[in-house]
Scaffold this motif. Structure first.
Motif, PDB file in Angstrom:
ATOM      1  N   GLU A  25       0.765  -1.226   0.013  1.00 45.31           N
ATOM      2  CA  GLU A  25      -0.043   0.064   0.026  1.00 45.31           C
ATOM      3  C   GLU A  25       0.724   1.143  -0.043  1.00 45.31           C
ATOM      4  O   GLU A  25       1.815   1.395   0.806  1.00 45.31           O
ATOM      5  CB  GLU A  25      -0.988   0.090   1.150  1.00 45.31           C
ATOM      6  CG  GLU A  25      -2.077  -0.861   1.144  1.00 45.31           C
ATOM      7  CD  GLU A  25      -2.982  -0.629   2.153  1.00 45.31           C
ATOM      8  OE1 GLU A  25      -2.840  -0.021   3.300  1.00 45.31           O
ATOM      9  OE2 GLU A  25      -4.222  -1.149   2.166  1.00 45.31           O
TER      10      GLU A  25
ATOM     11  N   THR B  73      -3.873   6.369   0.590  1.00 47.43           N
ATOM     12  CA  THR B  73      -5.280   5.987   0.842  1.00 47.43           C
ATOM     13  C   THR B  73      -6.130   6.862   0.073  1.00 47.43           C
ATOM     14  O   THR B  73      -7.319   6.670   0.173  1.00 47.43           O
ATOM     15  CB  THR B  73      -5.325   6.427   2.448  1.00 47.43           C
ATOM     16  OG1 THR B  73      -5.138   7.818   2.648  1.00 47.43           O
ATOM     17  CG2 THR B  73      -4.743   5.566   3.379  1.00 47.43           C
TER      18      THR B  73
ATOM     19  N   SER C  49      -2.550   0.672  -4.346  1.00 47.05           N
ATOM     20  CA  SER C  49      -1.761  -0.584  -3.876  1.00 47.05           C
ATOM     21  C   SER C  49      -1.238  -1.549  -4.903  1.00 47.05           C
ATOM     22  O   SER C  49      -2.097  -1.665  -5.876  1.00 47.05           O
ATOM     23  CB  SER C  49      -2.468  -1.438  -2.813  1.00 47.05           C
ATOM     24  OG  SER C  49      -3.580  -1.990  -3.177  1.00 47.05           O
TER      25      SER C  49
END
Length: 242
Positions: A18, A21, A55
């Motif tokens: 990742e 966000t 990701s």
């Protein structure tokens, strides 16, 4: 130096790396740069890599490739500025906003207080980034939708849309490939098949590529759809890309 990604286990045979966000071109660049780096010097045991908005999922065989060895390799490849293996391609996809293809233009126009013609113009003037495929074969999720068109998705699905529908919803755009119910709004349709399993390259548009939509009328759509059905690819790639 870039912030190190989070490395998460997805079961016993996959890692999720990742980088952030949010839906962001800089995050996407890091995802795709890692995928390029692993493809250029692929460790034995990696079965598949799957990029998303934020990701990269790496499927591997733990009997061939140790989890910690793979994680160390990932960290060694993500310490600097992202470097893509090649520049993204830029594609021009014809899109018909006329009836019967622009089924939800009026609904979107009512929501934002503009005319259906304005909606089609705004959508066609934007440049879109392909972030990922998902949900259905060849279903391309696109960023770059003009903020004025960032309407929320429907509270409940509408009836199935046709194949190759061009849609918006939740601040994103998409090109669908198979008919299905959806909460997205259908603004038009492209005669281009982004997914064609009989082709050597089933998905010719790749994550990281750019797309622009070129408005066409219903007659042109029918002509181009017939050429596409006969095996021709009617999407145009801008010269000098990829």
């Amino acid at each position: 130096m870039s912030v190190s990604p989070r490395i998460l286990d997805a079961g016993e045979a996959a890692l999720v790396v990742e980088f952030g966000t949010s839906v962001d071109p800089a995050i996407s660049d890091r995802v795709l740069a890692l995928e390029d780096a692993l493809s250029a010097d692929r460790p034995d045991g990696i079965a598949e890599t799957v990029p998303t908005y934020r990701s990269l999922m790496i499927h591997y065989d733990p009997l061939i490739l140790d989890r910690d060895t793979l994680a160390d390799r990932v960290l060694s490849l993500t310490g600097g500025a992202p470097q893509r293996a090649s520049a993204p391609a830029r594609w021009i996809l014809p899109c018909c906003y006329d009836a019967p293809h622009g089924e939800d233009l009026a609904a979107v126009a009512e929501q934002i207080g503009r005319s259906p013609a304005d909606i089609a113009t705004l959508h066609g003037q934007a440049s879109y980034r392909v972030y990922m495929y998902g949900f259905a074969p060849g279903f391309a999720y696109l960023g770059g939708l003009p903020e004025v068109l960032a309407v929320p998705r429907r509270a409940s699905p509408r009836p199935p849309h046709p194949a190759n529908a061009v849609m918006i919803g939740g601040g994103l755009a998409a090109v669908a490939t198979v008919p299905m119910p959806t909460g997205w709004y259908v603004l038009g349709a492209t005669p281009c098949r982004l997914y064609a399993p009989e082709r050597d390259e089933s998905f010719f548009v790749r994550p990281g590529d750019e797309i622009r939509f070129e408005a066409i009328d219903a007659t042109t759509y029918s002509d181009l759809a017939a050429r596409e059905a006969a095996g021709e690819r009617v999407a145009r790639q801008e010269e000098g890309t990829r």
